[in-house]
Design an enzyme around this catalytic site. Structure first.
Site, short mmCIF file in Angstrom:
data_model
loop_
_atom_site.label_atom_id
_atom_site.label_comp_id
_atom_site.label_asym_id
_atom_site.label_seq_id
_atom_site.Cartn_x
_atom_site.Cartn_y
_atom_site.Cartn_z
N LYS A 22 -45.98 4.86 52.30
CA LYS A 22 -46.28 6.29 52.11
C LYS A 22 -45.36 6.90 51.06
O LYS A 22 -45.81 7.61 50.15
CB LYS A 22 -46.10 7.05 53.44
CG LYS A 22 -46.02 8.57 53.29
CD LYS A 22 -45.82 9.28 54.61
CE LYS A 22 -44.40 9.44 55.06
NZ LYS A 22 -43.62 10.52 54.42
N ASN A 23 -44.06 6.63 51.18
CA ASN A 23 -43.10 7.31 50.31
C ASN A 23 -43.07 6.76 48.89
O ASN A 23 -42.37 7.31 48.03
CB ASN A 23 -41.71 7.30 50.94
CG ASN A 23 -41.64 8.24 52.13
OD1 ASN A 23 -42.58 9.02 52.35
ND2 ASN A 23 -40.57 8.16 52.90
N CYS A 126 -37.77 22.46 57.11
CA CYS A 126 -38.68 21.70 57.94
C CYS A 126 -37.90 21.26 59.17
O CYS A 126 -36.70 21.49 59.26
CB CYS A 126 -39.28 20.52 57.20
SG CYS A 126 -38.15 19.19 56.95
N ARG A 131 -33.30 21.26 53.81
CA ARG A 131 -33.91 20.61 52.64
C ARG A 131 -34.09 21.55 51.44
O ARG A 131 -35.20 21.92 51.06
CB ARG A 131 -35.23 19.94 53.03
CG ARG A 131 -35.02 18.97 54.18
CD ARG A 131 -36.28 18.27 54.58
NE ARG A 131 -36.58 17.10 53.77
CZ ARG A 131 -37.66 16.37 53.90
NH1 ARG A 131 -38.57 16.69 54.78
NH2 ARG A 131 -37.86 15.32 53.14
N ASP A 317 -34.76 7.15 57.77
CA ASP A 317 -36.13 7.08 58.31
C ASP A 317 -36.28 6.00 59.38
O ASP A 317 -37.35 5.87 59.98
CB ASP A 317 -37.14 6.83 57.18
CG ASP A 317 -37.28 8.04 56.27
OD1 ASP A 317 -36.79 9.13 56.64
OD2 ASP A 317 -37.88 7.91 55.18
N ARG A 409 -49.17 11.08 60.12
CA ARG A 409 -48.70 11.35 58.75
C ARG A 409 -48.19 10.07 58.10
O ARG A 409 -48.19 9.96 56.87
CB ARG A 409 -47.57 12.39 58.77
CG ARG A 409 -48.03 13.77 59.15
CD ARG A 409 -46.88 14.74 59.00
NE ARG A 409 -46.18 14.50 57.75
CZ ARG A 409 -44.88 14.65 57.55
NH1 ARG A 409 -44.12 15.06 58.53
NH2 ARG A 409 -44.33 14.40 56.40
C1 EPZ Z 1 -37.37 11.41 50.89
O1 EPZ Z 1 -37.31 12.81 51.13
C2 EPZ Z 1 -38.37 10.87 51.88
N1 EPZ Z 1 -39.67 11.51 51.68
C3 EPZ Z 1 -37.88 11.13 53.30
O2 EPZ Z 1 -38.79 10.52 54.20
C4 EPZ Z 1 -36.51 10.49 53.49
O3 EPZ Z 1 -36.03 10.79 54.77
C5 EPZ Z 1 -35.55 11.01 52.42
O4 EPZ Z 1 -36.11 10.79 51.10
C6 EPZ Z 1 -34.19 10.33 52.47
O5 EPZ Z 1 -34.33 8.97 52.32
C7 EPZ Z 1 -40.51 11.02 50.78
O6 EPZ Z 1 -40.21 10.09 50.04
C8 EPZ Z 1 -41.84 11.66 50.69
P1 EPZ Z 1 -33.81 13.70 49.57
P2 EPZ Z 1 -36.60 13.76 50.07
O7 EPZ Z 1 -34.06 14.68 48.46
O8 EPZ Z 1 -36.79 13.22 48.71
C9 EPZ Z 1 -30.54 17.11 50.22
C10 EPZ Z 1 -40.21 10.43 56.07
O9 EPZ Z 1 -39.98 10.45 57.32
N2 EPZ Z 1 -31.08 17.81 49.05
O10 EPZ Z 1 -33.34 12.34 49.21
O11 EPZ Z 1 -37.08 15.12 50.37
C11 EPZ Z 1 -31.50 17.08 51.39
O12 EPZ Z 1 -31.45 18.28 52.11
C12 EPZ Z 1 -39.50 11.37 55.13
O13 EPZ Z 1 -41.03 9.67 55.55
C13 EPZ Z 1 -30.39 18.88 48.55
O14 EPZ Z 1 -29.32 19.26 49.07
O15 EPZ Z 1 -35.08 13.60 50.52
C14 EPZ Z 1 -30.97 15.88 52.17
O16 EPZ Z 1 -29.86 16.27 52.92
C15 EPZ Z 1 -38.75 12.44 55.81
N3 EPZ Z 1 -30.89 19.55 47.47
C16 EPZ Z 1 -30.51 14.94 51.07
O17 EPZ Z 1 -30.36 15.74 49.89
C17 EPZ Z 1 -32.04 19.17 46.86
O18 EPZ Z 1 -32.44 19.82 45.88
C18 EPZ Z 1 -31.47 13.81 50.74
O19 EPZ Z 1 -32.76 14.35 50.57
C19 EPZ Z 1 -32.74 18.06 47.37
C20 EPZ Z 1 -32.24 17.38 48.47
#
Ligand code: EPZ
Length: 430
Positions: A22-23, A126, A131, A317, A409
């Site tokens: 998915k990701n 969320c 996030r 995850d 999902r």
């Molecule tokens: C991706 O989300 C995945 N989603 C998530 O999978 C996964 O948990 C996550 O990466 C971490 O591995 C998809 O690929 C669709 P991040 P993403 O930006 O990209 C912070 C699932 O269950 N952050 O790497 O949204 C954020 O809050 C999902 O399949 C900021 O602070 O995650 C988090 O603490 C859920 N500012 C950390 O970085 C920003 O602008 C990592 O988030 C962006 C992120």
């Protein structure tokens, strides 16, 4: 609303085909906005999030053609989907759509690169944490974009002549912001170097696809990625990589219930850290031709401490599923979540099955119990919900998981895959 009924206690034996990730599929689909040619993706999983993004991309002017499923002997099927965005119909991504799926915010990268502008709703918080989007704003600003927040939307505007390559180092690792920078910088003028980039396999998959479309990206999979901008991208054909989270989930399920299962169509090297943790917990995991074989011993689960980290660390995850496994370990284990601040909602639901878990800040202390007992439980987010399924498979008696739309999902045909291996799992549609 559908529910899933599980009668626990059966070992799992057989073959579980692993779907496309998915990701990986989501950013790859979004990359189709970068070209007027057709991007063909193979092995696209049939999931609620994928179908949701298909609708969102349609809104931006992407024509989508889905090629039938091909059934294979092991019960797997793969879908090939063609995405064609001759012209971008709309550079606005509205709140109603973005609020449903955070990844749809990522359209900001290709829209800005191709059209010079984008208006995209802020995704908001969320269930698993706040996030924010600050890293996207900083990264795109480094490429010369003007980024302004107005009425819950980000208005992004590229300079005249388009985005400009730059050096930018993320203060924190973000998968989504790395995806967006890859897509945006591919059509920028000059060279971009991203520091502290996410190293997840899904980032490598996106870079490989973009390169097949004519981009010039090197270093994906390391923390420094270099992108030499090109003036246009073409179509390509690309196969979505296997889902490492689905792989790890079923491996943990087998470690929990006992049994002997081959996870087909996946690759052990995508999840080394998680495999190591599963082995330390007592299951035998080995690479076999075309997949992974997992032999679980059910009752002899050893306690293992884990800390979630960006790749190549233990994936957030898989945190809930591993906690599910640890509920039946013969000792005390600790699970520490460092990526999302509120990703422990499964704790109270696992407790309903008899798990003994105490939370202290970002660390859960799990005291293994000899038996879990089935109970009604509620899915709260995608990965939390599957940890309840794992718990239910090992529990005595009946577990009823409600709100299974969370599961839909991200887990393709979960009941069918588990049932084929001897589990008693059925979907009840009310
Ligand atoms: C991706 O989300 C995945 N989603 C998530 O999978 C996964 O948990 C996550 O990466 C971490 O591995 C998809 O690929 C669709 P991040 P993403 O930006 O990209 C912070 C699932 O269950 N952050 O790497 O949204 C954020 O809050 C999902 O399949 C900021 O602070 O995650 C988090 O603490 C859920 N500012 C950390 O970085 C920003 O602008 C990592 O988030 C962006 C992120």
């Amino acid at each position: 609303m559908d529910r899933i009924r599980i009668v626990g206690g059966n070992a799992l034996n057989g073959i579980i085909p692993i779907s496309g990730a998915k990701n990986a599929a989501l950013p790859l689909m979004i990359a189709s906005l970068l070209t007027s040619d057709t991007l063909t993706l193979e092995n696209v999983p049939h999931l609620a999030d994928v179908e949701g993004l298909i609708r969102i991309l349609g809104n931006h002017g992407v024509d989508i053609a889905v090629n039938g499923r091909r059934e294979h002997q092991d019960g797997s099927y793969s879908r090939t989907v063609h995405f064609t965005c001759r012209t971008v119909a709309d550079t606005t991504a509205p709140y109603e759509l973005v609020s449903k799926m955070r990844a749809s915010f990522w359209v900001i990268g290709p829209l800005l690169a191709r059209e010079g502008q984008a208006r995209v709703s802020l995704p908001g918080g969320c269930a698993i944490g706040t996030r924010p989007v600050d890293l996207f704003i900083e990264g795109l600003t480094a490429l010369g974009a003007e980024m302004e927040i107005d009425g819950g939307y980000i208005n992004a505007k590229a300079p005249k002549g388009g985005l400009i390559g730059a050096r930018y180092t993320f203060p924190k690792v973000s998968v989504g912001a790395t995806h967006v920078m890859l897509m945006a910088a591919s059509l920028a003028r000059g060279t971009t170097v991203i520091g502290n980039a996410a190293r997840e396999p899904e980032v490598v998959d996106l870079a490989n696809c973009l390169n097949a479309m004519g981009a010039k990206i090197s270093g994906a999979g390391t923390s420094s990625i270099t992108i030499e901008g090109v003036t246009s991208l073409s179509g390509a054909r690309h196969r979505v990589l296997p889902d490492r989270i689905e792989t790890g989930t079923y491996a943990m399920a087998v470690a929990m219930t006992g049994g002997d299962v081959t996870l087909s169509g996946t690759d052990i090297t995508l999840l080394d850290t998680a495999i190591e943790a599963i082995r330390r917990a007592g299951a035998e995991v080995s690479a076999v031709d075309g997949g992974i074989r997992v032999i679980g011993h059910g009752d002899a689960i050893r306690p293992v401490d884990i800390v979630t980290e960006p790749f190549p660390g233990f994936p957030t995850d898989l945190q809930a599923q591993f906690m599910g496994l640890m509920t039946r370990a013969n000792g005390v284990s600790h699970v520490t979540e460092t990526i999302f601040e509120n990703r422990f909602m499964h704790v109270q639901e696992l407790a309903r099955l008899g798990a003994k878990i105490t939370l202290s800040g970002q660390t859960a202390r799990i005291e293994g119990v000899t038996r879990l007992r089935g109970a009604p439980v509620m899915a709260t987010d995608l990965r939390a919900s599957v940890s309840l399924v794992i718990g239910g498979l090992a529990a005595e008696g009946e577990t009823m998981v409600s709100r299974v739309y969370h599961l839909d999902r991200g887990f393709e045909r979960l009941e069918e895959k588990l049932t084929r291996c001897g589990a008693i799992v059925e979907r009840i549609s009310d």
